[in-house]
Each structure stands twice: as C-alpha cells, then as structure tokens.
Design a protein around this motif. Structure first.
Motif, PDB file in Angstrom:
ATOM      1  N   GLY B 148       3.226  -2.249 -10.382  1.00  0.00           N
ATOM      2  CA  GLY B 148       2.370  -1.861 -11.154  1.00  0.00           C
ATOM      3  C   GLY B 148       2.842  -0.600 -11.841  1.00  0.00           C
ATOM      4  N   GLY B 149       2.033   0.151 -12.944  1.00  0.00           N
ATOM      5  CA  GLY B 149       2.457   1.169 -13.665  1.00  0.00           C
ATOM      6  C   GLY B 149       1.431   1.976 -13.307  1.00  0.00           C
ATOM      7  N   SER B 150       1.834   3.545 -13.581  1.00  0.00           N
ATOM      8  CA  SER B 150       0.883   4.557 -13.565  1.00  0.00           C
ATOM      9  C   SER B 150      -0.054   4.350 -12.247  1.00  0.00           C
ATOM     10  N   MET B 151      -1.386   4.411 -12.190  1.00  0.00           N
ATOM     11  CA  MET B 151      -2.210   4.196 -11.000  1.00  0.00           C
ATOM     12  C   MET B 151      -1.876   2.925 -10.378  1.00  0.00           C
ATOM     13  N   GLY B 152      -1.477   1.797 -11.250  1.00  0.00           N
ATOM     14  CA  GLY B 152      -0.902   0.776 -10.521  1.00  0.00           C
ATOM     15  C   GLY B 152       0.265   0.842  -9.872  1.00  0.00           C
ATOM     16  N   GLY B 153       1.149   1.718 -10.291  1.00  0.00           N
ATOM     17  CA  GLY B 153       2.308   2.097  -9.507  1.00  0.00           C
ATOM     18  C   GLY B 153       1.890   2.510  -8.275  1.00  0.00           C
ATOM     19  N   ALA B 154       1.154   3.454  -8.273  1.00  0.00           N
ATOM     20  CA  ALA B 154       0.713   4.248  -6.947  1.00  0.00           C
ATOM     21  C   ALA B 154      -0.112   3.216  -6.035  1.00  0.00           C
ATOM     22  N   ARG B 155      -0.761   2.191  -6.828  1.00  0.00           N
ATOM     23  CA  ARG B 155      -1.543   1.208  -5.680  1.00  0.00           C
ATOM     24  C   ARG B 155      -0.346   0.370  -5.114  1.00  0.00           C
ATOM     25  N   ALA B 156       0.706   0.165  -5.951  1.00  0.00           N
ATOM     26  CA  ALA B 156       1.692  -0.755  -5.194  1.00  0.00           C
ATOM     27  C   ALA B 156       2.421  -0.080  -4.149  1.00  0.00           C
ATOM     28  N   LEU B 157       2.659   1.330  -4.425  1.00  0.00           N
ATOM     29  CA  LEU B 157       3.195   2.021  -3.482  1.00  0.00           C
ATOM     30  C   LEU B 157       2.517   1.936  -2.173  1.00  0.00           C
ATOM     31  N   GLU B 158       1.079   2.130  -2.323  1.00  0.00           N
ATOM     32  CA  GLU B 158       0.244   2.179  -1.117  1.00  0.00           C
ATOM     33  C   GLU B 158       0.312   0.918  -0.328  1.00  0.00           C
ATOM     34  N   TRP B 159       0.315  -0.142  -1.083  1.00  0.00           N
ATOM     35  CA  TRP B 159       0.507  -1.680  -0.842  1.00  0.00           C
ATOM     36  C   TRP B 159       1.788  -1.480   0.439  1.00  0.00           C
ATOM     37  N   ALA B 160       2.752  -1.161  -0.263  1.00  0.00           N
ATOM     38  CA  ALA B 160       3.837  -0.928   0.584  1.00  0.00           C
ATOM     39  C   ALA B 160       3.751  -0.235   1.952  1.00  0.00           C
ATOM     40  N   ALA B 161       3.036   0.842   1.742  1.00  0.00           N
ATOM     41  CA  ALA B 161       3.128   1.752   3.003  1.00  0.00           C
ATOM     42  C   ALA B 161       1.924   1.307   3.851  1.00  0.00           C
ATOM     43  N   THR B 162       1.017   0.475   3.330  1.00  0.00           N
ATOM     44  CA  THR B 162      -0.159   0.208   4.256  1.00  0.00           C
ATOM     45  C   THR B 162       0.397  -1.102   4.960  1.00  0.00           C
ATOM     46  N   GLN B 163       1.049  -2.022   4.187  1.00  0.00           N
ATOM     47  CA  GLN B 163       1.104  -3.333   4.871  1.00  0.00           C
ATOM     48  C   GLN B 163       2.611  -3.749   4.539  1.00  0.00           C
ATOM     49  N   PRO B 164       3.661  -2.988   4.984  1.00  0.00           N
ATOM     50  CA  PRO B 164       5.106  -3.208   4.677  1.00  0.00           C
ATOM     51  C   PRO B 164       5.466  -4.603   4.977  1.00  0.00           C
ATOM     52  N   GLU B 165       5.022  -5.273   5.913  1.00  0.00           N
ATOM     53  CA  GLU B 165       5.601  -6.559   6.419  1.00  0.00           C
ATOM     54  C   GLU B 165       5.157  -7.736   5.465  1.00  0.00           C
ATOM     55  N   ARG B 166       4.375  -7.293   4.414  1.00  0.00           N
ATOM     56  CA  ARG B 166       3.591  -8.327   3.684  1.00  0.00           C
ATOM     57  C   ARG B 166       4.185  -7.960   2.310  1.00  0.00           C
ATOM     58  N   VAL B 167       5.056  -7.319   1.931  1.00  0.00           N
ATOM     59  CA  VAL B 167       5.496  -6.695   0.648  1.00  0.00           C
ATOM     60  C   VAL B 167       6.999  -7.009   0.744  1.00  0.00           C
ATOM     61  N   ARG B 168       7.761  -7.819  -0.266  1.00  0.00           N
ATOM     62  CA  ARG B 168       9.046  -7.907  -0.099  1.00  0.00           C
ATOM     63  C   ARG B 168       9.695  -7.034  -1.022  1.00  0.00           C
ATOM     64  N   HIS B 169       9.291  -6.838  -2.397  1.00  0.00           N
ATOM     65  CA  HIS B 169       9.592  -6.144  -3.322  1.00  0.00           C
ATOM     66  C   HIS B 169       8.468  -5.222  -3.683  1.00  0.00           C
ATOM     67  N   CYS B 170       8.672  -3.975  -4.076  1.00  0.00           N
ATOM     68  CA  CYS B 170       7.792  -3.244  -4.639  1.00  0.00           C
ATOM     69  C   CYS B 170       8.167  -2.465  -5.668  1.00  0.00           C
ATOM     70  N   VAL B 171       7.631  -2.677  -7.002  1.00  0.00           N
ATOM     71  CA  VAL B 171       7.891  -1.947  -8.106  1.00  0.00           C
ATOM     72  C   VAL B 171       7.106  -1.067  -8.507  1.00  0.00           C
ATOM     73  N   VAL B 172       7.590   0.293  -8.724  1.00  0.00           N
ATOM     74  CA  VAL B 172       6.623   1.317  -8.920  1.00  0.00           C
ATOM     75  C   VAL B 172       7.227   2.135 -10.374  1.00  0.00           C
ATOM     76  N   ILE B 173       6.343   1.839 -11.306  1.00  0.00           N
ATOM     77  CA  ILE B 173       6.726   2.543 -12.802  1.00  0.00           C
ATOM     78  C   ILE B 173       5.816   3.420 -13.138  1.00  0.00           C
ATOM     79  N   ALA B 174       6.404   4.650 -13.598  1.00  0.00           N
ATOM     80  CA  ALA B 174       5.646   5.733 -14.338  1.00  0.00           C
ATOM     81  C   ALA B 174       4.626   6.288 -13.223  1.00  0.00           C
TER      82      ALA B 174
END
Lengths: 370, 370
Positions: B148-174
């Motif tokens: 995701g980008g912008s708030m979508g990037g923040a959401r992606a980062l939270e995804w990785a931090a909340t459930q890291p075992e369920r995220v293989r790649h995390c792309v955080v833009i802007a």
C-alpha cells in the motif's frame, strides 16, 4: 505631532485622524484613523525616520513600550539595537483593515455601526497610501528606511514601488514580490474556515454575544503550521499525549483525548482569537492574497527594474516553507543592482524572521543602518 | 468465495459478512461487512495472493474494473503490470470505518439507524484484524505480498507487525512507522473544520437533507495541498484569475472573484464531497493519527526489529512533504536487514505514489514480483 512629542514617551500609542481614503479597487473610506507608535527623536534634518511595518497579525508595538510591553521585533529595534532608537526615529503604524487601532472592519462606519461585512476590499497599496500621510505630517521628503518582514516585507516593497522617491532604503525580509498560488491556496482555506463558523453571520457578528472563534482558531492553526517547520514540531511534541489525555480514543470516539501537538495548536488558536478580530483577519489575509508588486505596472520585473533610486536589502529564513528562500532570491534578482539575499539560519521556519532577526544585524549595520 | 468465483469477473464488488469485531481500543462492532474486489486467479498452491491496501480516501477499485472503471493504481496492478493480474490473485478491501462498502459510520447500527456519532474509534490494527478474515476465507496461510501507499502503506506495515507469519513481502510506499506531530497537526485542523460545519450536527446528520459539505471541503483543500508540491501549483496556476473572475475584489469585498488556484481547490473539494462521507473522513483520519507501529510493542525499533520473517520493500516520493523521505529512510533503517529506500522521482509531491508508482516497476520486479 510637535517636535516635543517626537522624543517623548517612547512607544506611546498615537492616533492620526486622517479624513477620507480612496481605495485602489474603487472603494472609499470616508474617515480613516491611523494608529501608530514612535520611538526615538527625529533629527534636525529629518534624515533618520524609519518606518517599520508589521506582519499579518502584528501591530505597532515593534519595540519595548512604556509600560513594560515587549516589542515583537525587540531584537532589531531599541536602544543599542541595529535600529537604534538612540539614533533613529522609528514609526510603526498599525495596518489599515486590521484591529489594532487603525480603521478596520470592527471600526464604526458613518452610521455608527461596525463596518462588518460592508468594510471594503483593501490592498497593500492602500496601506502605503495611508501611511504616506505620516511623512506629510512630519514634513519629511522621505523615509531613511522602510522595513518589514512577511506581510510587512510585502508592504515595504509596495511602499518602494508606489513612492520610490520617498524611500531611501527598503528592507524586505521573508517575503516576496507577489503572493504565489500556494500562498493563495493556504489563505483561501483559512478564510473559508472563518466564513464557515455559524457565529460569523456573514461578517456582521459584532452585535451578538458570540464571535467566530472556532473558525478563526482553525485559520490560526493553519497559519501557525505554515510559520513553523516540521523538525521543530517533531522534536518538541512527537506523538506525546497531552498530559493525562488519551489520544488513541476510548470506545467513545467523541471523547478522544489530544496529542500534545494538538493542545499546542489549540493554545496558539486561543491566543490569537483572544486578541484578533475575524473580519480583520479576513481583510488582511485577502489583502495579502492580492499582493503583486507588478500589478498594473507591466509585471514584477518591470515594476522592480525601475526602482534605481532605492537601496534594497533582501533577506530570507533558510527553513521558511511559506515564503520560500527561492522567492527572496527571485525578488533580489529582479531588483536593480541585484542586491543578493542575506540569510537567517533557523530551524524554526518562517517565524525565524521574528525570533532570530538579530542574525541580520551585521549586514543591516553594514548596508543600511551604518 | 469458491474457486470458480476467484477467477471470474475481475473487479466485481464483493461483500463478506463477517460477524462481530472486537476493537483495539475496547469498542466492539456487533456485525461487520467487508467490501472488496479481486483480480486474477488464486493458483493451486495458494502462493500468489496479493493484498492491496488503499489510502485515506481510496477504495477497492485498485485496478481497472469490468464496467470500464479506471483503477487508482492501474500503473502497478493489471494485466502485464508489475502486479500482473495474469499471474497474481489481487484482493483489495475497502477500509473499516470508511464509506466504500465496508462497515463505517454511515452503516446501520443494530437499531437500524446510521452509527453516526456512535461509531467507535478505529485503528489501523482493527482494519488488519478484519482483513485477516479474507485469508481465513481463502484458506491461506499467508499473503504473497501486502502492499500500500500513504495510509495504505501504514496499513501494510501494521499487517506485517500484527501477523508477521502471514505476510511474506510487505511493500510500504510514501508512508512511515508512526504518524508525526506535523501529520497529526494537519489532520487536527481538518477534523476541526468538519466538526465546525453546522450541518455536521455532532456527527448525526444522516437523517437531514444537508451534510457537512463545506467543512469536508475545507478538510480536502488542506489534504490536497499536503499531497502536492509548491512548484506544480505555481507553474499550473500562478496568480491567474479564474476565467473572467476578479480576485482583486470589487469595492464590495463580499463578492471577490477567485484566483485559478482557488477554483482548482474548490473543484478538488467538490469532487471529494460528492463521493465521501464526512464521518468516514473523520474516522479514517483519526485512525491514521493513531498510527504507531510501536504502540504496545516497546516502541518502533523493537516492533520492527523482530520482523525477520518478512521481506520489506520501502519506497518514497522525493518531493513528498507530507510523508517526508526521511521518514521512509528511518523506517527502512529500523527494519531487519535495512532494506534501503527506493525512490519515485516526481515534482508532484506525495501524490506521486499514485500517479508515478510505475517508476518502481523494475525494483518491485527484482525484489518482490520476480
């Protein structure tokens, strides 16, 4: 103003009742009062008069006053400062359209009621035209210097462009030749917030108990952010909560607590709302949106290129994100002799023109107040 | 969702009725619907599912839709794009708290009335918790990528931090690891403008004919300015008037015409107001203010430092003044392996993450979608 007056009671508020004023855009104010303060004494040949022009929400209190009041530019103006009130006769007028004593929207119209929504559109040139009456009053041919920062710098530039024969030095700090699209855009949002406030009542709120405090407060928040810089906010506040408040929100999101930076901006808003009139804020903001030294003069370059008789001094704050240093560079490049740009080095952003202006002391002493 | 569904009718709107959701700050939504769209087919081993998360006022229309709708990230997602819908199964959910199909303040509460002021405080973690039900629905262990980008990037980062075992790649833009004082400050002014609008009625305006259009429009003006950059505004608009309007003002300042940049921002405001709910804007804005991947995890560094299992890709727009490139640099430096920052080169500011995202194609292909 008598000679005796001129040296007495530095910083005492004065008022010039000045008759009618014809305005640039066609309106007319039938009776205008000009509030100002002075410091120091006019010398016998009248060569030491300095006009200091304030910014958007500033006033005539440029240097320390008789009752212990602190001047907003006390780093530059006062005994022993670069604008030394032992040597220079300093005049600081309150802007037309404001709320610090000079005629503005809260003043009484001929019918005895506040102008309110009827107050005409004002430009920076109207301000200069009114202020020229101070020169006439003093019987002076010209100012030693006209100086200002931010909107005060734009006003100083308009002074030089309007009456170049009456300005020997012109000091323009943290300002520009013409308000830009971005500056207009930030200003528009501020005016929209004021007009949205139900207490604004189309501008005719003076007879009511409430005033558009919330709208004016939002305008001030936006303005204040544009006056500062990101690193300072981050280092001072970061994500800290305000005291014991809970910004993350309880299950009832209507009662969310505040972050410290929100509380800080609430405080900045309250301070301004307590001392400023919303219509005056609109009048001055729209005057500043109209700022274009090239208007009716064939454009900025033509307007500035002919000002050979004026010695210019241009300065910028390196971290300014409202009046970008590049705008000062462009201004200086368009002036006769290309005077260059002096810099205030600050992490504070635009407000560095107020808080760190004394950094310019050596250059101002060398080039203007020698 | 059946296997047959998965490949049919790319971009068709879908809805998952998902039962109750317990919220991070203690609230509870008794019945939540999650709107989403999909493109492409899930492959037999379920290894190609990509979750694309939208920004503040975005939606599930990430790629072109069946009725000719253009996707907001069509430069990145679609047949032959780097997120190739011929190879990847793309899911784009609409955020909880918004107004694009997923439960939000305009949705009906159990009493049949809109939630309005009663809608609870939402965080990005609540969004991720809800979106995890899509993985469950698909019977998948993990996403190939959350992006995701912008708030979508923040959401992606939270995804990785909340459930890291369920995220293989995390792309955080802007985006960033935690919303800063400055971001909070700009957001606060926007929420204040919405709440000032008399049509807001404390958030319970759905049963009335009017809505807080002016307040939401002011919020959008501010947001839009933060999404763009000064040089673009200046080159596009400068001080031009809007058509035959007279921005300098007639003697009657109440009828001042507009500058072109004002008209442009009016248009941006109107567009957003026509498609977005004010309460949803508040809910999502306050969720974004709450963004702090380190909350309850010992701080940002501790939270990020333990995410060894996730491959991160961090990118920034070089002219971004809302999510400063330095924030992306700081995020990347705190991640395991210090992945560095890729750059979108743009004069557009933050919105470059939308309009010029395809600049990242080579790097994304090399590191994520190879």
């Amino acid at each position: 103003m008598t000679h005796q007056d001129r040296g007495a009671a530095d910083g005492t508020p004065r008022l010039l009742r000045s008759g009618a004023l014809q305005l640039e855009t066609g309106g007319r104010l039938p009776e205008v009062s000009l509030a100002f303060r002075t410091w120091g004494r006019l010398n016998p040949d009248g060569s030491n008069a300095v006009l200091v022009l304030h910014a958007l929400t500033g006033d005539a209190q440029v240097a320390d006053g008789p009752e212990g009041a602190h001047g907003w530019w006390r780093g530059l103006v006062g005994p022993g400062r670069v604008i030394d009130t032992e040597r220079y006769f300093v005049l600081a007028p309150a802007a037309l359209g404001g709320c610090s004593g000079t005629t503005g929207p809260a003043s009484a119209a001929p019918d005895g009621q506040a102008w309110g929504s009827r107050f005409p559109f004002i430009t920076l040139r109207d301000m200069a035209a009114l202020e020229a009456r101070l020169l006439d009053l003093l019987g002076l041919a010209s100012w030693h210097t006209v100086i200002g920062g931010s909107m005060g710098g734009a006003r100083a530039l308009e002074w030089a462009a309007t009456q170049p024969e009456r300005v020997r030095h012109c000091v323009v700090i943290a300002s520009c030749a013409a308000s830009t699209a971005e500056q207009i855009a930030w200003a528009q949002a501020q005016t929209a917030a004021i007009r949205l406030d139900p207490a604004f009542r189309g501008g005719d709120y003076y007879r009511h108990d409430d005033a558009p405090r919330v709208g004016l407060g939002i305008a001030r928040r936006l303005a204040h952010l544009s006056y500062r810089a990101e690193p300072e906010l981050e280092s001072r506040f970061g994500r800290a909560p305000q005291g014991a408040e809970t910004p993350l929100g309880s299950p009832d999101r209507q009662r969310r607590g505040r972050y410290a930076v929100e509380s800080y901006l609430d405080h900045q808003a309250e301070k301004l709302v307590g001392r400023f009139d919303a219509n005056a804020y609109l009048s001055l903001t729209e005057a500043l949106m109209s700022h274009d030294v090239g208007r009716g003069r064939g454009g900025v370059d033509a307007a500035l290129g002919q000002l050979d008789a004026v010695e210019f001094f241009v300065a910028a704050v390196d971290s300014d994100r409202l009046y970008l240093p590049g705008q000062s560079e462009a201004l200086a490049a368009a002036l006769p002799g290309k005077p260059g740009v002096e810099y205030i080095h600050s992490s504070m952003g635009h407000d560095g023109f107020l808080t760190q202006a004394e950094q310019l002391e050596p250059q101002l002493r060398a080039r203007v107040f020698g």
